[in-house]
Design a protein around this motif. Structure first.
Motif, PDB file in Angstrom:
ATOM      1  N   UNK A  89       0.842  -1.192   0.000  1.00  0.00           N
ATOM      2  CA  UNK A  89       0.000   0.000   0.000  1.00  0.00           C
ATOM      3  C   UNK A  89       0.882   1.249   0.000  1.00  0.00           C
ATOM      4  N   UNK A  90       0.576   2.190  -0.872  1.00  0.00           N
ATOM      5  CA  UNK A  90       1.294   3.468  -0.935  1.00  0.00           C
ATOM      6  C   UNK A  90       0.455   4.527  -0.226  1.00  0.00           C
ATOM      7  N   UNK A  91       1.044   5.182   0.752  1.00  0.00           N
ATOM      8  CA  UNK A  91       0.356   6.241   1.488  1.00  0.00           C
ATOM      9  C   UNK A  91       1.004   7.583   1.151  1.00  0.00           C
ATOM     10  N   UNK A 113      -0.378  -0.403  -5.382  1.00  0.00           N
ATOM     11  CA  UNK A 113       0.794  -0.160  -6.212  1.00  0.00           C
ATOM     12  C   UNK A 113       0.406   0.180  -7.657  1.00  0.00           C
ATOM     13  N   UNK A 114      -0.788  -0.304  -8.111  1.00  0.00           N
ATOM     14  CA  UNK A 114      -1.210  -0.037  -9.485  1.00  0.00           C
ATOM     15  C   UNK A 114      -1.996   1.262  -9.619  1.00  0.00           C
ATOM     16  N   UNK A 155       4.346   2.005   2.132  1.00  0.00           N
ATOM     17  CA  UNK A 155       5.365   2.976   1.731  1.00  0.00           C
ATOM     18  C   UNK A 155       4.764   4.361   1.915  1.00  0.00           C
ATOM     19  N   UNK A 156       5.376   5.152   2.776  1.00  0.00           N
ATOM     20  CA  UNK A 156       4.897   6.507   3.055  1.00  0.00           C
ATOM     21  C   UNK A 156       5.599   7.479   2.111  1.00  0.00           C
ATOM     22  N   UNK A 192       5.082  -5.441   8.571  1.00  0.00           N
ATOM     23  CA  UNK A 192       6.080  -6.355   8.036  1.00  0.00           C
ATOM     24  C   UNK A 192       7.171  -5.566   7.333  1.00  0.00           C
ATOM     25  N   UNK A 193       6.774  -4.543   6.609  1.00  0.00           N
ATOM     26  CA  UNK A 193       7.740  -3.646   5.964  1.00  0.00           C
ATOM     27  C   UNK A 193       7.151  -2.241   5.897  1.00  0.00           C
ATOM     28  N   UNK A 194       8.015  -1.253   6.087  1.00  0.00           N
ATOM     29  CA  UNK A 194       7.582   0.140   5.997  1.00  0.00           C
ATOM     30  C   UNK A 194       8.740   0.963   5.441  1.00  0.00           C
ATOM     31  N   UNK A 195       8.422   1.766   4.433  1.00  0.00           N
ATOM     32  CA  UNK A 195       9.441   2.611   3.809  1.00  0.00           C
ATOM     33  C   UNK A 195       8.961   4.052   3.806  1.00  0.00           C
TER      34      UNK A 195
END
Length: 243
Positions: A89-91, A113-114, A155-156, A192-195
């Motif tokens: 998910x893109x935030x 993502x799409x 992903x922030x 689980x993952x954060x960017x």
């Protein structure tokens, strides 16, 4: 007849005609310089012919460049699509401040993502805000929203480089936002993952518009109706993929 003649004139004065004319003027200027400085005389047909040849070569090179750019974009999108999963998910976050109204607004937009929009929120606060603090709060609120929904890979995106740089640094925080960024670091443990990615304002138009809209609100709202039109408009210009 007047209308038809006017349309024909417009067609004749299109971009190609203009570019060719400019190149012709350039060739005439160069021929003039050869005549003045080198005493070299060129006849008119040769000047026109050279202008046409150079213009065609330029147009051909430009078309090739467009094709190469389009191919590169397609490959990049395909690669991003292959590396992103359905649970990514893109935030996108942004903040706005109105000194006149003594209000601040935050815009948060969550997209797959799409590019498909999943959730959006406009947050209003009635106080005089400070840019870095509001940007940091928007990021924290986006993570809280993601945690509440149950997203695990996020992903922030923010156009506040100073805040993103401080998050990446780990501990070197400005005193005004230290507590908020410590919360951000603590929240990363829930995923689980954060960017955290810094993007340009032009890539962040939707959350920016939502933050501006939030200033006008009385209470926080989720997913204003007009947002989808803005999303569709941006997606025709900006690639919808996460960084």
């Amino acid at each position: 007849m007047v209308g038809g003649s006017h349309k024909a004139t417009l067609k004749e004065c299109g971009p190609d005609r203009v570019n060719l004319t400019i190149n012709l003027f350039w060739q005439i200027w160069k021929a003039r310089n050869r005549r003045v400085f080198d005493n070299e005389i060129q006849n008119s047909p040769n000047i026109v012919s050279k202008a046409q040849v150079e213009w065609l070569e330029y147009e051909h090179a430009r078309e090739e460049e467009k094709e190469q750019t389009a191919t590169a974009n397609i490959k990049e999108h395909q690669m991003r699509g292959q590396t992103a999963g359905d649970d990514d998910v893109c935030l996108f976050t942004d903040a706005a401040i109105s000194s006149r109204m003594i209000r601040t607004g935050q815009g948060i937009v969550a997209r797959k993502w799409n590019g498909m929009i999943m959730k959006a929120k406009a947050i209003v606060n009635q106080y005089k805000g400070e840019p870095s603090k509001e940007e940091a709060l928007a990021i924290r609120n986006a993570m809280l929203m993601a945690k509440q929904v149950g997203w695990t890979k996020i992903t922030i995106h923010s156009d506040s480089k100073s805040v993103i740089d401080q998050i990446h640094s780990g501990h070197e925080y400005d005193s005004t936002i230290a507590t908020i960024l410590e919360d951000v670091q603590d929240l990363t443990s829930h995923f689980v993952s954060s960017r955290f990615v810094c993007i340009s304002r032009s890539e962040n138009e939707i959350s920016h518009a939502l933050a501006q809209f939030a200033i006008q609100l009385v209470n926080d709202i989720e997913f204003p109706v007009w947002l989808m039109d803005l999303v569709r408009k941006q997606m025709r210009v900006v690639a919808p993929f996460c960084n």
